[in-house]
Design a protein around this motif. Structure first.
Motif, mmCIF file in Angstrom:
data_model
loop_
_atom_site.group_PDB
_atom_site.id
_atom_site.type_symbol
_atom_site.label_atom_id
_atom_site.label_comp_id
_atom_site.label_asym_id
_atom_site.label_seq_id
_atom_site.Cartn_x
_atom_site.Cartn_y
_atom_site.Cartn_z
ATOM 1 N N CYS A 79 3.322 -8.407 -0.176
ATOM 2 C CA CYS A 79 3.385 -7.206 0.038
ATOM 3 C C CYS A 79 4.540 -6.440 -0.200
ATOM 4 N N LEU A 80 5.539 -7.166 0.245
ATOM 5 C CA LEU A 80 6.850 -6.779 -0.084
ATOM 6 C C LEU A 80 7.200 -6.488 -1.564
ATOM 7 N N ALA A 81 6.592 -7.719 -2.247
ATOM 8 C CA ALA A 81 7.027 -7.804 -3.551
ATOM 9 C C ALA A 81 6.425 -6.567 -4.452
ATOM 10 N N VAL A 82 5.137 -6.549 -4.175
ATOM 11 C CA VAL A 82 4.300 -5.476 -4.653
ATOM 12 C C VAL A 82 4.641 -3.744 -4.354
ATOM 13 N N GLU A 83 5.107 -3.743 -3.061
ATOM 14 C CA GLU A 83 5.870 -2.388 -2.616
ATOM 15 C C GLU A 83 7.045 -2.153 -3.396
ATOM 16 N N ARG A 84 8.125 -2.968 -3.512
ATOM 17 C CA ARG A 84 9.142 -2.741 -4.470
ATOM 18 C C ARG A 84 9.055 -2.425 -5.700
ATOM 19 N N LEU A 86 6.066 -0.898 -6.807
ATOM 20 C CA LEU A 86 5.564 0.503 -6.653
ATOM 21 C C LEU A 86 6.562 1.630 -6.473
ATOM 22 N N GLY A 87 7.505 1.022 -5.436
ATOM 23 C CA GLY A 87 8.558 1.834 -5.141
ATOM 24 C C GLY A 87 7.960 2.744 -3.911
ATOM 25 N N ILE A 88 6.966 2.270 -3.182
ATOM 26 C CA ILE A 88 6.559 3.162 -1.931
ATOM 27 C C ILE A 88 7.131 2.680 -0.677
ATOM 28 N N ASP A 89 6.886 3.660 0.386
ATOM 29 C CA ASP A 89 7.532 3.376 1.665
ATOM 30 C C ASP A 89 6.421 3.054 2.495
ATOM 31 N N VAL A 90 6.629 2.147 3.366
ATOM 32 C CA VAL A 90 5.519 1.692 4.642
ATOM 33 C C VAL A 90 5.656 2.430 5.702
ATOM 34 N N PRO A 91 4.685 3.021 6.258
ATOM 35 C CA PRO A 91 4.728 3.803 7.786
ATOM 36 C C PRO A 91 5.279 2.913 8.708
ATOM 37 N N ALA A 313 -0.013 6.993 2.591
ATOM 38 C CA ALA A 313 -1.060 7.966 2.060
ATOM 39 C C ALA A 313 -1.425 8.314 0.421
ATOM 40 N N ASN A 314 -0.382 7.558 -0.208
ATOM 41 C CA ASN A 314 -0.683 7.408 -1.558
ATOM 42 C C ASN A 314 -1.893 6.779 -1.859
ATOM 43 N N HIS A 315 -2.935 7.478 -2.345
ATOM 44 C CA HIS A 315 -4.320 6.986 -2.411
ATOM 45 C C HIS A 315 -4.320 6.239 -4.116
ATOM 46 N N LYS A 316 -3.356 6.204 -4.809
ATOM 47 C CA LYS A 316 -3.267 5.402 -5.845
ATOM 48 C C LYS A 316 -3.051 4.081 -5.417
ATOM 49 N N VAL A 317 -2.594 3.612 -4.066
ATOM 50 C CA VAL A 317 -2.103 2.396 -3.919
ATOM 51 C C VAL A 317 -3.285 2.064 -2.545
ATOM 52 N N ALA A 318 -3.412 3.045 -1.640
ATOM 53 C CA ALA A 318 -4.492 2.452 -0.503
ATOM 54 C C ALA A 318 -5.531 3.614 -0.647
ATOM 55 N N GLU A 341 -10.812 -0.607 -10.303
ATOM 56 C CA GLU A 341 -9.693 -1.250 -11.246
ATOM 57 C C GLU A 341 -8.562 -1.927 -10.519
ATOM 58 N N GLY A 342 -8.099 -1.337 -9.273
ATOM 59 C CA GLY A 342 -7.261 -1.606 -8.684
ATOM 60 C C GLY A 342 -6.032 -0.814 -8.822
ATOM 61 N N ILE A 343 -4.892 -1.716 -8.261
ATOM 62 C CA ILE A 343 -3.490 -0.780 -8.498
ATOM 63 C C ILE A 343 -2.974 -1.083 -9.633
ATOM 64 N N HIS A 344 -2.409 -0.021 -10.302
ATOM 65 C CA HIS A 344 -1.581 -0.210 -11.537
ATOM 66 C C HIS A 344 -0.046 -0.189 -11.295
ATOM 67 N N VAL A 345 0.494 -1.755 -11.226
ATOM 68 C CA VAL A 345 1.796 -1.705 -10.772
ATOM 69 C C VAL A 345 2.654 -1.324 -11.827
ATOM 70 N N PRO A 346 3.764 -0.587 -11.925
ATOM 71 C CA PRO A 346 4.703 -0.171 -12.972
ATOM 72 C C PRO A 346 5.412 -1.564 -13.398
ATOM 73 N N ALA A 347 5.687 -1.650 -14.714
ATOM 74 C CA ALA A 347 6.168 -2.909 -15.453
ATOM 75 C C ALA A 347 7.681 -3.024 -14.500
ATOM 76 N N GLY A 348 7.830 -4.373 -14.564
ATOM 77 C CA GLY A 348 9.175 -4.870 -14.022
ATOM 78 C C GLY A 348 8.977 -6.229 -13.184
ATOM 79 N N GLU A 349 9.918 -6.585 -12.450
ATOM 80 C CA GLU A 349 9.933 -8.055 -12.013
ATOM 81 C C GLU A 349 10.672 -8.160 -10.570
ATOM 82 N N VAL A 350 10.410 -8.673 -9.703
ATOM 83 C CA VAL A 350 10.984 -8.454 -8.355
ATOM 84 C C VAL A 350 10.679 -9.911 -7.726
#
Length: 417
Positions: A79-84, A86-91, A313-318, A341-350
């Motif tokens: 989840c940390l990899a996907v969140e980085r 996506l650039g999203i914050d976790v409550p 609260a980002n409904h493109k992710v959750a 479809e699921g989440i579309h994750v921006p291109a990149g590596e982490v």
């Protein structure tokens, strides 16, 4: 002149000490090990490749099946990899829940390790004691996720749901009287948080019991002191992490050195060994269980005082809540797109790593902007530890191999992946 040659023996593939399918080819001089050659790949399930054909969300339950003893920390790294990416914050509440369950998983892992290690070298009672405590924690897993083992509780952006207000209870069966069931349900009358708090009150006493059985036990010390010793310098060179590294006197712990979630707010100590042998690693893990208990108590205190959302609260992710979905057309579209479809994750590596119970568990992920991982590569801690088995075993007896495998705390789901 009689020809003298070393004897070669198979240890495994199905040996109870190996926690999976390990074939160890031992070259022996009498009963002394000259060389140990681990053969792996007998449990290969192509997890990394399978994940490339699933959406980012569908790949998450594979994490549970890697190291099936420390389930939620594996999910956390993913989840940390996907969140980085996506650039999203976790409550913040979700971060506290994650830390609490990471530490519950650490206790679960170390309980199985301790019970199995003791059993491997001939002690039966600790195994039964440890599984008694594991049962309580498995019930907590079931309460929050619906599954006792493969939880799939964490999600990119937070956790699946908040902690339930009611703890599941035992029901009367033919084998148990109503009086006995009432006793068993005594600490299950409140919420899941109440039950975990009750467990943290009881647990230090249980750890004292394990230590009474083992720490000064003459036979236990004969089987572990001086066995599989690795110096701190050599442990670093071999890529050790977790208790294997700290047992050799190196105070490296990602929770302190590279904090993630809310570990920087937690007050706990890093136990380290001195001699780097099986006995020191045992003492380190015992103390780790006490420190995990301490962290869980801090999380409980914060969670009681602070309510809030547990997923982004980002409904493109959750996904939106069911109420929102049924009242609002836009939320319905979000829900449909997310589950089809699921989440579309921006291109990149982490690369994201957590301090899993066995050591550093890392996830290297590459995204090409699609709804599936382009490439996933895992860095399990026990893979590096198994590679050192030859070096740790040389000069020891056959019986010591069992103690060394046990002290490495390996699980083949993540080694063969």
């Amino acid at each position: 002149m009689a020809e003298i040659r070393n004897y070669t023996m198979n240890f495994g593939p199905q040996h109870p000490a190996a926690h999976g399918v390990l074939r160890l080819v031992l070259e022996l001089d009498g009963e002394v090990i000259v060389r140990a050659d681990p053969h792996i790949g007998l449990l290969h399930r192509a997890t990394e490749k399978l994940a490339e054909n699933k959406t980012w969300i569908q790949a998450l339950p594979y994490m549970d099946r890697l190291d099936y003893v420390s389930i939620m920390p594996n999910e956390h790294a993913y989840c940390l990899a996907v969140e980085r990416l996506l650039g999203i914050d976790v409550p913040i509440r979700a971060q506290y829940i994650r830390v609490m369950f990471d530490e519950l998983s650490r206790i679960l892992n170390h309980l199985l390790w301790l019970g199995a290690h003791a059993l491997d070298v001939g002690a039966m009672t600790p195994f039964l004691y440890c599984f008694r405590e594991r049962e309580d924690l498995m019930d907590v897993y079931e309460a929050v996720s619906g599954a006792r083992l493969h939880a799939a509780y964490y999600r990119p952006g937070g956790v699946y749901r908040d902690l339930p207000e009611k703890m599941p209870q035992y029901t009367v069966t033919r084998g148990r009287s109503a009086k006995r069931i009432k006793e068993m349900n005594q600490n299950r009358q409140g919420s899941v948080v109440d039950f975990i708090e009750d467990f943290t009150r009881r647990f230090p006493g249980y750890v004292d019991d394990y230590e009474t059985l083992l720490t000064d036990n003459r036979i236990w010390k004969q089987r572990t002191v001086g066995i599989g010793a690795v110096s701190g310098e050599r442990a670093i060179a071999l890529g050790f992490t977790g208790a294997m590294l700290r047992g050799s006197g190196v105070p490296w712990d990602l929770r302190k050195k590279q904090p993630y979630a809310v570990y920087d707010r937690m007050d706990f100590d890093i136990p380290v060994g001195l001699n780097g042998d099986c006995y020191d690693r045992y003492l380190v893990r015992i103390e780790e269980m006490r420190q995990s208990n301490r962290i869980i108590r801090q999380c409980i205190e914060w969670l009681r005082a602070n309510l809030g959302p547990v997923i982004t609260a980002n409904h493109k992710v959750a996904p939106p809540t069911r109420e929102e979905m049924k009242e609002n057309m836009e939320e319905l579209i979000h829900h449909f797109k997310l589950f089809s479809e699921g989440i579309h994750v921006p291109a990149g590596e982490v690369y994201a790593a957590v301090e899993a119970p066995k050591g550093e568990f890392g996830v290297y992920a590459i995204s090409d902007g699609a709804n599936k991982p382009y490439r996933l590569k895992f860095r399990p801690p026990d893979f590096a530890h198994l590679a050192a088995l030859d070096e740790m075993s040389r000069g020891h007896m056959i019986a010591d191999v069992v103690a060394i495998i046990a002290t490495q705390d390996i699980v083949f789901g993540s080694i063969d992946r």
